[in-house]
Structures are given as C-alpha cells and as structure tokens.
Design a protein around this motif. Structure first.
Motif, PDB file in Angstrom:
ATOM      1  N   ASP A   1      44.209  33.383  40.529  1.00  0.00           N
ATOM      2  CA  ASP A   1      43.296  34.502  40.742  1.00  0.00           C
ATOM      3  C   ASP A   1      41.860  34.153  40.383  1.00  0.00           C
ATOM      4  O   ASP A   1      40.917  34.615  41.009  1.00  0.00           O
TER       5      ASP A   1
ATOM      6  N   LYS B   1      41.483  41.215  34.314  1.00  0.00           N
ATOM      7  CA  LYS B   1      40.657  42.026  35.224  1.00  0.00           C
ATOM      8  C   LYS B   1      40.806  43.511  34.906  1.00  0.00           C
ATOM      9  O   LYS B   1      39.839  44.266  34.948  1.00  0.00           O
TER      10      LYS B   1
ATOM     11  N   ARG C   1      35.533  51.177  44.001  1.00  0.00           N
ATOM     12  CA  ARG C   1      35.361  49.799  44.480  1.00  0.00           C
ATOM     13  C   ARG C   1      35.742  48.779  43.406  1.00  0.00           C
ATOM     14  O   ARG C   1      36.385  47.772  43.704  1.00  0.00           O
ATOM     15  N   LEU C   2      35.358  49.053  42.168  1.00  0.00           N
ATOM     16  CA  LEU C   2      35.708  48.130  41.080  1.00  0.00           C
ATOM     17  C   LEU C   2      37.211  48.101  40.842  1.00  0.00           C
ATOM     18  O   LEU C   2      37.789  47.051  40.559  1.00  0.00           O
TER      19      LEU C   2
ATOM     20  N   LEU D   1      39.442  48.613  43.155  1.00  0.00           N
ATOM     21  CA  LEU D   1      39.986  47.849  44.276  1.00  0.00           C
ATOM     22  C   LEU D   1      39.807  46.349  44.045  1.00  0.00           C
ATOM     23  O   LEU D   1      40.721  45.558  44.295  1.00  0.00           O
ATOM     24  N   ARG D   2      38.627  45.952  43.534  1.00  0.00           N
ATOM     25  CA  ARG D   2      38.370  44.529  43.280  1.00  0.00           C
ATOM     26  C   ARG D   2      39.217  43.982  42.136  1.00  0.00           C
ATOM     27  O   ARG D   2      39.410  42.773  42.023  1.00  0.00           O
ATOM     28  N   SER D   3      39.703  44.879  41.275  1.00  0.00           N
ATOM     29  CA  SER D   3      40.573  44.453  40.172  1.00  0.00           C
ATOM     30  C   SER D   3      42.000  44.174  40.646  1.00  0.00           C
ATOM     31  O   SER D   3      42.791  43.576  39.917  1.00  0.00           O
TER      32      SER D   3
ATOM     33  N   LYS E   1      44.947  42.511  43.118  1.00  0.00           N
ATOM     34  CA  LYS E   1      45.174  41.248  43.818  1.00  0.00           C
ATOM     35  C   LYS E   1      45.199  41.518  45.321  1.00  0.00           C
ATOM     36  O   LYS E   1      45.338  42.662  45.752  1.00  0.00           O
ATOM     37  N   GLN E   2      45.065  40.462  46.110  1.00  0.00           N
ATOM     38  CA  GLN E   2      45.119  40.613  47.564  1.00  0.00           C
ATOM     39  C   GLN E   2      46.568  40.721  48.018  1.00  0.00           C
ATOM     40  O   GLN E   2      47.431  39.982  47.538  1.00  0.00           O
TER      41      GLN E   2
ATOM     42  N   ARG F   1      42.971  36.902  56.474  1.00  0.00           N
ATOM     43  CA  ARG F   1      41.723  36.929  55.701  1.00  0.00           C
ATOM     44  C   ARG F   1      40.546  36.494  56.572  1.00  0.00           C
ATOM     45  O   ARG F   1      39.454  37.058  56.483  1.00  0.00           O
TER      46      ARG F   1
END
Length: 715
Positions: free
Chosen positions: A92, A483, A527-528, A530-532, A534-535, A604
């Motif tokens: 990550d 995260k 948004r934060l 969501l960024r925390s 994983k994909q 991606r």
C-alpha cells in the motif's frame, strides 16, 4: 565531494565492518569514536552518505549495521518537482526517492532499490529509498508537442512526470512541424548531461485541430483504438441474428415482462430486469447478455478483449472492448429482439434477503428500452405523459422502487459504505468543445439498477464460492491501519471520532459519512475517507468486499464491457452444462491469477484516461471564462492555498500568492488560512466568490482568485 569527506567515510565504514563491531546507535558510535559535539553533524552526514550508497543500513531501532540492505524491486513514478516514488506490487505504501537517489531512472522503469530510511509512524516520516539498478524501461513511447529548431527538433512531453524534452535528430520527425502533437519512440533515455532521444512514429494532429487533445490522451495511455482486421472479420461472422438452434435447450423467458434501463445515449445494453411479487416475496430477474456465446475462449475476439480488459468511456467517445457489431448488435439486449442471456433469478424476502435463486441460460425479449430520466419522471415526478406512455409497465416500476429501498436499507444495516460524489456531465459541441458542465446526480432509476446489479453480483459470488470452483471475485480489502489512524487524527479536529481497533469495520466509516452529511467539511472528509480505503481489484481468492460490507462479491453484470464478467460467464456455463471436470478446473486455476492482475491493471489505466479527459474539458471550459466570477465552496485547505469547488463540479486553486490582501498562514490543526494582519479566515465549507485567473492545459489545472477579499461570504 571533498577528499577529506571521502576519507572520513572510509574510516567510519572500516569501523562498522570490523569483526568486533556490534550494531549500535548514533550516540554510541560518536562516544566510542570520541567525536566532539561540534563535529557530530558531519558524522551524521557521513553515516547518511554510506546508508544512501547501500553500504550500511539502519535497523528499525536506529542501529547502524554493516552489509547492504535487502534489494527490492518496483516501478518508478517520477514527479514534476524532481523527486519520485517506487510502487511495489501488493504494497500500500510507496517508497519516496529523493532527486539525489533517482540514479537515472525514467518514468515507468522497473527498478531495483534499497530502503535507506524506515517509515516512522510517530513523526509521519515515510519510507525512503535509493535506486541502485534499472531492470527494464517501462516507457517506450512518449506523446507530446513537436517544436522545430534550426537543424533538429524536440518534443515537449504531455506527461509532466517526464522531466526532460525529447531530442529529435534531423530527418527523424516524419514530416512533423511545430505545433503538431506526435508519438515518439525512444532510442535513448538520456543521462545527467544528455537529453533523451527518439524519432516520431505518428503524427496525431495539430494542437488546434478538433479531437487532437483527446486522441493525445488516448495515445499517451496506449489505449488500443482500431480493432485488427482478423477480429472485425470474426465479429462479422459470429454476429448473426439469434436462430432457433441458438435458443434450443435454454429456459424461455420471452413472455416475462422485462425492460432495460440505461442512459439516453447508451448503445451497449447488457442488462435487463424483471420483477413480480407473490405474497410477501419478490421474484427479481437480472438478465445479462450471453456474450460468451459469441466470444469463444482463445479466439481472436477473446484475445483482443483480454488485451483491452474493459471499455473506456471518454468524454466524447467510447473505446469498446468488443467490436460494435457485437456490443451494439447481437450482444445488446435491444427492445423486441430475441436475445441469449445468462439470468440470475432471485426470490427476495421483505427483509431484503435472497432466500432462493437460480442461475440459468435463457432466451429473453425485452419489452421496452427505458432510460433513467423517463423512469425517474414516472416514479419521482409522477409525470402524466410518461405514465400514460408506459402505462403497462408502471406497476412494475413501482414495485422496483419498493424493492430497491428494501435492498438499500438491508445493505445499510450491515454497514455498506455509500460514497455519493456527483459525477460531471459534459455537453460538447460538434467540434468537441465543452459548452456546459453540470453535476450528474443519481436518481431513483439509477439507484434501482445499481441495487439490482449489486444483489445479482453478490448472489452469483456466494454460490460459486461454496461450489469451490475456480472463479474471479471483486475484492476490496480492509483499510491499512496506519491510514485509518491518520484519518482518525484528522477528523478529531472537526469533533468527529472513528473507532480504530485491531480492524476497522465498514460500519464505522458509514457512521462517519452519516455524521458529516450536509456539513461544510463533508466533501473533504468523504474524499479523505475514500483515499484511506484500499483499491478494489480482481482476485481468484474471495476475501470479501469491505466497502459493500459483503462477504462475497463478483462482477457478473457487464460482459460486453468488462473482461472479468466475460470470464466468469464461461465458468458458470461450463458448470451448468456439467463440463467442469478436473481438466477444466486445472485450466482455470492456471489462467485466472494472470487474468485478475491484468484486468485490475487495465481497469486502472482506463479510469486514469477517463479522469484526464474530464479534467482537460473542464480546463477548456474555464479557458473561455477567464475573468468571469463564480460562487463556490472551499473544498480543501493546504499550505499552498484554498481549493474552491463550483456547483458544476469544477475545482480550482486560489494560491496563497494570489491572496494579495494579506500574508496568509496555514493553521494545520484548524485547517484554516488566516491573514497575518487582517485576521481574515478562509475555512472548509465557506461560501466564496472567485474569479477565473488562468488555466494550464498541459497540467490541466485552473487558477482562481478571491473576489472582494475584504468582504466575507459566510456559509
């Protein structure tokens, strides 16, 4: 570097390599070597130099030891400011590479590197490394603008990660003139004193020609546009109308009332839905185009579909995974046409639980091709004209709305996270220039289809998990603990709390999003959060889907535009037909890991290309409006300025250098910019008025400035 410094490096290195040396901390080394306090900075510099060279390494406890650090591999991503990162598969955290430690690596290179500084969670310091060897070059072609000089040319790359112009020798420009967007094949990657070199292999068009901008993005992401002749010929041969022989042995559902519900401009209709109610239970049918009937394994069509991985939806065009003869023809569930399908027919109780289901090869005939707008008019606006036009379908639509609400509540109870960011709806003229941009909000109809597709995907995934057959799952792992701790620390500043124990649960994130809904800080915190995360990715092993709070999940519903869906349809059909023997199981176990990795990677790539075209059109739109004023909301605060989002989803930056009424300091704990003399405050969620100052098409950024900075616009 001075000879004295090099001599000291040798002395320290010999000391650490001595047989009697045991790993020790900096202070211990300084004491044993009797280094005076005023010279300890130099000792530290010597140790850091040895560390960066990979001759010594520092343990997590801060002890220096001899021997080279373990060599690792990854992909190098450069940054326009000179430094870069190494991305490691399955990790990550990226590894930071300073400008001094890049060692000639080029954007996209596969590199070997060593860790020079371990991550420190307490100070927030990230892992740092040094590139020691370039294993292979990942970038072979570059897209950019050609400029002619006296007896040579050069290309300015569109990709800002590529830090140098590309030298084009005379005669290697293929007829390009200044202002042409071109594709260059690299012959040399340059060095400290020499630029990379290459030759022009394709002229995309002049920078001012319509369509050149989007095609430049397409080429920069190496997206395949044209289908090979062999693939087109095969599509022509197999794309015939459905015959009686095709329908033989299938469950005939042509007398079931069913519809497709899609966007107005959709052409590849790969899912239809039907719904009835008996007693308290609902009978929901999700009917998916049987694309595998036409795309046989290992055929030219199949190999090309795997190479593409997914359809790519750009702002002004679609690059399909399959030729239009199939995707818009016999594989599209067009109104009134006999079509082959793979149906998931579920019995759902009043709690939203699937109590029975069947997955079957079917033949269907769609009654009406509906769009989201029409269905929303019927269900939300109770539009009399739409109700009259689709009178025979209205009862089913009402039932769909009822079941959709039940399913959504059921998911909510178990902790499913719903990130509801408005997408951008672009309106372009005939030359591809944006004439309007507005938020594309989800309505009742889009939610109905979303809920039904999610349920079908979960149902199929659960059945094949328990069948213990090779399969492809759509997985979303639990977020990284560090995260989530950082997110927890951040939201504490706003008075919110998220429980971060040994393992964070999706319900915690869902609760947080519920608490911030409607607040000034909603957009930033969402948004934060969501960024925390994983994909999400494709894997042959089922590890569940964190975001959906689902134990089992797959992608079953879009085989026209996603290769993993196509792949699992083959497995399902072979199982239904009783052909899943040991040989076929072994075959799928062998190929699925590679299919999963490639599909995730190509997904991606498609998302990045789509995102870049949207950003480009937003910049083009605002380029025509430089000097105009807009109302907006501060969506982000950083030390370099305030991000402002307009109602149409366009976001720009008011840089601190453009806040000319005062010198503004960034107060990190409050996430505010405060004027040193005026004490004027800019904070998250604040309503502001901005003027468009400038745009940068190459970097795809927009610069704003605040209007009437002495006047406050309260939220």
């Amino acid at each position: 570097m001075s000879n004295t410094f090099e001599k000291r490096k040798k002395v320290i290195y010999d000391f650490i390599c001595d047989d009697f040396y045991v790993p020790m901390k900096f202070k211990e080394i300084a004491m044993i070597l009797q280094v005076p306090k005023e010279q300890r900075d130099e000792l530290r510099a010597v140790l850091e130099a040895l560390e960066q060279e990979g001759k010594i390494f520092v343990s997590k406890k801060g002890k220096y030891a001899k021997g080279q650090a373990k060599r690792l591999t990854g992909t190098f991503q450069s940054h326009q400011r000179g430094f870069g990162f190494v991305i490691r598969e399955g990790e990550d955290e990226d590894v930071f590479i300073s400008e001094d430690n890049i060692n000639g690596a080029f954007q996209g290179d596969e590199v070997e590197f060593v860790i020079t500084k371990e991550k420190d969670s307490q100070t927030g310091r990230r892992t740092e490394g040094k590139i020691v060897r370039i294993l292979s070059h990942g970038t072979t072609h570059v897209v950019g603008m050609y400029e002619k000089c006296k007896n040579f040319g050069f290309v300015r790359p569109d990709n800002q990660r590529l830090l140098s112009d590309i030298y084009i020798p005379a005669g290697k420009e293929k007829g390009a003139v200044s202002g042409h967007k071109v594709v260059v094949e690299l012959t040399s990657y340059g060095s400290e004193n020499m630029k990379p070199e290459g030759y022009v292999v394709e002229i995309i068009g002049h920078i001012n020609d319509p369509g050149t901008d989007i095609m430049s993005i397409v080429k920069s992401f190496d997206l395949p546009v044209e289908f090979p002749e062999k693939v087109m010929n095969q599509a022509e041969r197999v794309g015939k109308d459905v015959s009686d022989a095709d329908m033989a042995g299938r469950k005939d559902l042509r007398d079931w009332q069913m519809v497709t519900i899609d966007g107005e401009d959709a052409k590849d209709l790969d899912d239809a839905v039907s719904l009835t109610k008996k007693g308290d239970n609902y009978k929901l049918g999700v009917h998916i185009a049987d694309v595998t009937n036409y795309v046989q394994e290992r055929s030219a069509l199949d190999r090309e579909a795997l190479k593409r991985g997914t359809s790519v939806y750009l702002v002004n065009k679609v690059i399909p995974m399959l030729p239009q003869k199939l995707s818009n023809g016999v594989c599209s569930l067009n109104e009134g046409e006999n079509r082959l399908a793979l149906s998931c027919i579920m019995t759902v109780n009043p709690k939203g639980e699937v109590i029975d289901h069947e997955i079957a090869e079917t033949v269907i005939k769609v009654d009406r091709r509906m769009n989201y707008t029409s269905v929303a008019k019927i269900l939300e606006e109770h539009d009399e004209n739409e109700i009259a036009k689709y009178e025979e379908l209205v009862p089913m639509f009402e039932l769909m709305k009822e079941l959709s609400h039940i399913l959504r509540e059921h998911r909510k109870k178990r902790g499913s996270i719903d990130f509801d960011f408005p997408e951008s709806k672009m309106v372009l003229d005939e030359n591809g220039r944006p004439i309007d941009i507005k938020p594309y909000d989800r309505n009742v109809a889009t939610k109905i289809i979303e809920d039904f597709m999610l349920l079908a995907n979960e149902t199929v995934a659960e059945e094949y998990f328990w069948r213990e057959l090779p399969f492809l799952y759509r997985t979303h792992d639990t977020p990284d603990e560090d995260k989530m701790k950082r997110l927890s620390t951040f939201i504490n500043n706003f008075g919110y709390h998220i429980h971060v124990g040994n393992e964070v649960r999706p319900k915690e994130v869902q609760k947080l999003l519920g608490k911030v809904e409607g607040t000034p800080e909603e957009a930033l915190i969402s948004r934060l959060a969501l960024r925390s995360m994983k994909q999400a990715k494709y894997t042959p092993e089922n590890s569940g889907h964190f975001g959906l709070a689902a134990k089992y999940y797959t992608h079953f519903t879009s085989p026209i535009r996603r290769y993993p869906d196509l792949q699992i349809h083959r497995i399902i059909k072979e199982n239904i037909r009783g052909r899943m023997n040991d040989k076929r199981i072994e075959h799928y176990e062998k190929i699925l890991p590679e299919v999963a990795v490639q599909s995730s990677m190509l997904e991606r790539r498609a998302e990045e290309a789509e995102r870049e075209t949207v950003k480009l059109k937003k910049v083009e739109y605002m380029q025509e409006r430089i000097g105009e004023e807009f109302e907006g909301v501060i969506s982000g605060i950083t030390k370099w300025g305030a991000y402002v989002e307009l109602p149409n989803t366009i976001e720009g930056l008011v840089h601190v250098t453009n806040m000319r009424d005062d010198h503004y300091e960034y107060w990190e704990e409050q996430y505010e910019l405060i004027g040193e003399h005026t004490r004027n405050v800019y904070k998250l969620g604040q309503s502001v008025k901005v003027r468009v100052l400038d745009v940068d098409k190459l970097n795809r950024t927009i610069d704003f400035e605040f209007c009437d900075e002495d006047e406050e616009y309260d939220s």
